[in-house]
Design an enzyme around this catalytic site. Structure first.
Site, short mmCIF file in Angstrom:
data_model
loop_
_atom_site.label_atom_id
_atom_site.label_comp_id
_atom_site.label_asym_id
_atom_site.label_seq_id
_atom_site.Cartn_x
_atom_site.Cartn_y
_atom_site.Cartn_z
N CYS A 131 -2.48 3.95 5.14
CA CYS A 131 -2.46 3.91 3.67
C CYS A 131 -3.48 4.93 3.17
CB CYS A 131 -2.82 2.51 3.18
SG CYS A 131 -2.82 2.35 1.38
N LEU A 132 -3.07 5.73 2.20
CA LEU A 132 -3.97 6.75 1.65
C LEU A 132 -5.15 6.09 0.92
CD1 LEU A 132 -1.34 9.31 0.32
CD2 LEU A 132 -2.62 9.40 2.46
N HIS A 143 2.34 -2.01 -3.22
CA HIS A 143 1.27 -1.47 -4.09
C HIS A 143 1.56 -1.80 -5.55
CE1 HIS A 143 -1.46 0.76 -1.56
NE2 HIS A 143 -0.51 1.48 -1.00
N GLN A 163 -1.94 3.60 -7.01
CA GLN A 163 -3.00 4.25 -6.22
C GLN A 163 -3.71 5.35 -6.99
OE1 GLN A 163 -0.06 4.72 -2.82
NE2 GLN A 163 -1.96 4.49 -1.67
N HIS A 171 6.15 -0.74 1.68
CA HIS A 171 4.70 -0.55 1.53
C HIS A 171 4.37 -0.15 0.08
CE1 HIS A 171 0.74 1.17 3.13
NE2 HIS A 171 0.83 1.75 1.95
N GLU A 172 5.14 0.80 -0.47
CA GLU A 172 4.85 1.28 -1.83
C GLU A 172 5.17 0.20 -2.87
OE1 GLU A 172 3.12 3.79 -1.83
OE2 GLU A 172 3.64 4.62 0.12
N GLY A 191 4.19 8.74 1.12
CA GLY A 191 4.52 8.01 -0.09
C GLY A 191 3.28 7.85 -0.95
O1 K1U Z 1 1.01 4.34 0.18
C1 K1U Z 1 0.36 5.08 0.90
O2 K1U Z 1 -0.81 4.92 1.00
C2 K1U Z 1 1.05 6.17 1.67
C3 K1U Z 1 1.25 5.80 3.13
C4 K1U Z 1 2.67 5.33 3.31
C5 K1U Z 1 3.04 4.69 4.60
C6 K1U Z 1 2.68 5.19 5.82
C7 K1U Z 1 3.10 4.57 6.99
C8 K1U Z 1 3.90 3.46 6.92
C9 K1U Z 1 4.24 2.96 5.70
C10 K1U Z 1 3.83 3.57 4.54
C11 K1U Z 1 0.97 7.04 3.95
O3 K1U Z 1 1.58 8.02 3.80
S1 K1U Z 1 -0.29 6.93 5.07
C12 K1U Z 1 -0.27 8.53 5.82
C13 K1U Z 1 -0.04 8.48 7.23
O4 K1U Z 1 -1.01 8.44 7.86
C14 K1U Z 1 1.27 8.41 7.86
C15 K1U Z 1 2.18 9.40 7.67
C16 K1U Z 1 3.40 9.33 8.34
C17 K1U Z 1 3.70 8.27 9.16
C18 K1U Z 1 2.78 7.28 9.34
C19 K1U Z 1 1.55 7.35 8.71
ZN ZN Z 2 -0.65 2.56 0.73
#
Ligand code: K1U
Ligand code: ZN
Length: 169
Positions: free
Chosen positions: A92-93, A138, A51, A134-135, A46
């Protein structure tokens, strides 16, 4: 299309509360395409416009295994959230390399507009539900580390600032 720079915690611009998207124009289509490219390249599931330093209520998501189910949520509104909540690990990215448990609603029903301005309803569970919550945080200027203890949050802040200093020098 273009890769957009992702703001890193504790950048104060991540605290900005986003405003509703008003115009469904070429600029918005380009932003959506660029956000998907940025999210896929960063291996995220996401990305919120906040961001990438655009303070409008726009989210892109793809939680599919095949990375072939893009979802755009514009001006999203939670219509209903289940009283049942569970703690799951999140990343979170904007906080690279940090993962921790966050309590979220198990299920959410969300109303949003798509890239063409058409209203749609999303009923989400599991990873999609976590990702939407989560988004949407943000867009309200909230990063997931705000759910952690002040001790953990300060350690993360120090670690991020050190990494950013080292990358600069
Ligand atoms: O908003 C963001 O920073 C994106 C975030 C979203 C997110 C991940 C996990 C749980 C809730 C929301 C990411 O994509 S972090 C990337 C990552 O490491 C991940 C990818 C798939 C599953 C879990 C983590
Ligand atoms: Zn995030």
């Amino acid at each position: 299309m273009a890769l957009l720079p992702i703001l890193c915690y504790p950048d104060p611009r991540l605290l900005t509360v986003a405003k509703p998207v008003q115009a469904f124009d070429v600029r918005l289509q380009t932003l959506i395409a660029d956000m998907f490219e940025t999210m896929y390249e960063a291996k995220g599931i996401g990305l919120a416009a906040t961001q990438v330093n655009v303070h409008e209520r726009l989210i892109v998501i793809d939680t599919s295994e095949g990375r072939d189910a893009p979802l755009v949520l514009i001006n999203p509104k939670i219509l209903w959230a289940s009283p049942e909540r569970h703690v799951n690990e999140e990343g979170c990215l904007s906080v690279p390399g940090i993962y921790d448990g966050v309590e979220r609603h198990d299920l959410v029903k969300v109303e949003a507009l798509d890239g063409s301005g058409n209203k749609h309803l999303v009923e989400a569970e599991g990873l999609l539900s976590m990702c939407i919550q989560h988004e949407m945080d943000h867009l309200m200027g909230k990063v997931f580390v705000e759910y952690l203890s002040p001790l953990k949050r300060n350690r993360i802040k120090t670690k991020m600032l050190k990494a950013q200093r080292e990358a600069r020098d």
